[in-house]
Design an enzyme around this catalytic site. Structure first.
Site, PDB file in Angstrom:
ATOM      1  CB  SER A  95       0.598  30.378  45.517  1.00  0.00           C
ATOM      2  OG  SER A  95      -0.337  31.116  44.906  1.00  0.00           O
ATOM      3  CE  LYS A  96       4.972  29.169  43.297  1.00  0.00           C
ATOM      4  NZ  LYS A  96       4.283  27.973  43.717  1.00  0.00           N
ATOM      5  NE  ARG A  97      -2.508  31.042  39.549  1.00  0.00           N
ATOM      6  CZ  ARG A  97      -2.431  31.300  38.199  1.00  0.00           C
ATOM      7  NH1 ARG A  97      -2.695  32.598  38.133  1.00  0.00           N
ATOM      8  NH2 ARG A  97      -2.244  30.364  37.316  1.00  0.00           N
TER       9      ARG A  97
END
Length: 481
Positions: free
Chosen positions: A251-253
């Site tokens: 994910s973007k994280r």
RNA sequence: AGUGCUGUAGGCAAAUUGGUUAAGCCACCUGUCUUUCAAGUAGGCGAUCGCGGGUUCAAAUCCCGUCAGCACUACCA
């Protein structure tokens, strides 16, 4: 029947690597089948969607080489279609107005959680009496539209990647919202994702829905919607997810996840597309791994897509990228490298020094893994002065080095144009003249020319430096020191 | 908590659908080449096929059980 597949990105961020991978699979399938690859931008969430993201996504797909046949279509321009579908559902009695407030729903979920139950809507407004409805209306409450999900229904589909799939209606979390609370006086608000997807896939005659496995639960809901709307149900294929090193969905994280990030790090589109297709798919012969999109398209079938999620491996991506860089011709590679050199502030004229740059490219290409490596790999070959590292410094301080350099400087004065053969001859000559070992001359020359003890081929580097007169200035500075 | 999916070496993965010593690639290690490094090339290390039973002459492949990881359970997509 012509195969029609689509990639349906949501413009709520830059092109994500997971979306790119799904796009690759769809593209490969379409090309293998001689079908159509369609782009549909799912921007029904107006508060989170932005034009710049749409732009980024489209450009990114193009950059990867995923040309499309139809679109891009925008869901935001097709709202009427979805509204009609919602109305149809209402008219058929397959959907109803739910007046629950977000607070009430939140309370309900918390209660469910406290009882250790799975969260979900309890269908409390499914059978409201006209009086109850009237009461809510006069209270000023605005309804959402919920699609009735029969808890007793068992939903099946044959997944092209996973095989037989089965889901029970009661495990779908209750009657689903298909249209939001209206903003103004409309009978209902903004239609939601699951409905829009089905309406569009029906209308665009999508034959195969290839997407990530995080959509498996949606599939059951969507099949119910197809039935309610009288649409033909397409084939479904759910690909494994790309996982981070911890084994969770990327994910973007995780930091580097947008295609732009990869581009900026020096990966070429061919390598990224190649790696993406390898994440979950294996060619029939199972040994070839380097493929262009076109080559893979000839071999791509869904039954060779793996079911397990794949951890993203930077080493493998690096290796694939290096394979592409190494076999690229210097004439083409040089244009990819010039921006990096410019960015590093190196001294050159991209037109005037082009042939020199091409030669430089040829010398450093084998040691490149990413385009960005060109900065470090060629750092020693730009400029009339040098910086010595510890080992380089130690080397030139050795006894007799200055004399050797002086002799070389004298020798090169006779060579306005120096070839590799000339260079070798000079080294030979100086070695004899100074009665030292050839290795000593080579090592010292490398230090005097580049400041370090390791780097690209010495003879080639020297010839290159000579063409710009930098060998003279560099060696002279040591002699003068 | 429910539901679903998945489980072969550090990572990606194959196995003609039960049959000889479980492919290949990346990473790692070694030789070779280059009087450097990288690349190239040749080779090497590494898996009791999540675990436990069962069926069978034979199981990674079939059956039962079990564990673990992940995904989804929005008026996001």
């Amino acid at each position: 029947m012509t195969v029609r597949v689509r990639i349906a990105p949501s413009p709520t961020g830059n092109l994500h690597i997971g979306t790119a991978r799904t796009a690759v699979f769809n593209w490969l399938y379409a090309r293998h089948q001689g079908g159509k690859f369609i782009i549909r931008v799912e921007d029904t969430d107006i508060s989170r969607s932005r034009d710049e993201y749409t732009d980024n996504i489209l450009k990114g797909l193009e950059w990867l080489g995923l040309n499309w046949d139809e679109g891009p279509f925008f869901q935001s321009q097709r709202l009427d279609l979805y509204r009609q579908a919602v109305q149809t559902l209402l008219d058929k009695g397959l959907a109803y107005r739910c007046y629950c407030t977000p607070e009430e729903l939140e309370q309900m979920r918390e209660a469910q959680k406290a009882r250790n139950e799975a969260p979900g809507y309890d269908n409390r407004h499914r059978n409201l009496t006209p009086e109850q409805r009237e009461t809510y209306e006069t209270e000023g409450r605005k309804p959402v539209i919920r699609f009735i999900i029969d808890g007793d229904r068992q939903i099946f589909w044959q997944d092209k990647i996973r095989g037989k799939m089965s889901w029970k209606g009661s495990d779908l979390g209750g009657d689903m919202v298909v249209a939001r609370t209206p903003e103004g006086d409309e009978p209902f608000g903004q239609p939601l994702y699951n409905l829009a997807v089905v309406v569009d896939d029906m209308e665009m005659k999508i034959t195969h829905v290839i997407r990530g496995e995080d959509h498996i639960a949606n599939t059951a809901k969507q099949i119910l919607l197809y039935e309610a709307l009288g649409g033909e149900i397409p084939e479904f294929a759910h690909s494994p997810l790309i996982l981070n090193t911890e084994g969770r969905k990327l994910s973007k994280r995780d930091g580097v996840t947008s295609l732009d990030d990869f581009k900026n790090m020096g990966f070429v589109p061919e390598a990224i597309a190649n790696y993406m297709m390898l994440l979950g798919w294996t060619a029939p012969d199972s040994t070839q791994e380097i493929f262009t999109l076109e080559e893979a398209a000839k071999l791509f079938t869904l039954d060779r897509v793996n079911k397990a999620g794949a951890k993203f491996d930077w080493d493998k991506l690096d290796w694939i990228n290096s394979q592409y860089l190494h076999k690229m011709s210097p004439e083409i590679l040089v244009d990819l490298l010039i921006p990096y050199w410019q960015n590093a502030g190196y001294e050159f004229n991209s037109e005037g020094d082009r042939s020199w740059l091409i030669e430089l490219t040829g010398i450093i290409a084998p040691s490149l893994t990413r385009l960005s490596d060109a900065v470090a790999e060629s750092r020693l070959l730009f400029g009339d002065s040098i910086i010595f590292d510890d080992k380089g410094q130690a080397q030139i301080e050795q006894e007799g080095v200055k004399e050797i350099f002086a002799a070389i400087l004298t020798a090169i004065a006779d060579y306005p144009e120096m070839t590799s053969e000339d260079a070798k001859a000079i080294i030979q000559q100086v070695t004899k003249e100074k009665k030292v070992k050839k290795g000593f001359v080579m090592k010292s020359l490398r230090a005097g020319l580049t400041g370090e003890l390791q780097g690209p081929d010495l003879i080639q580097s020297w010839v290159l430096l000579h063409r710009r007169g930098w060998d003279k200035t560099r060696l002279q500075s040591t002699v003068d020191s």
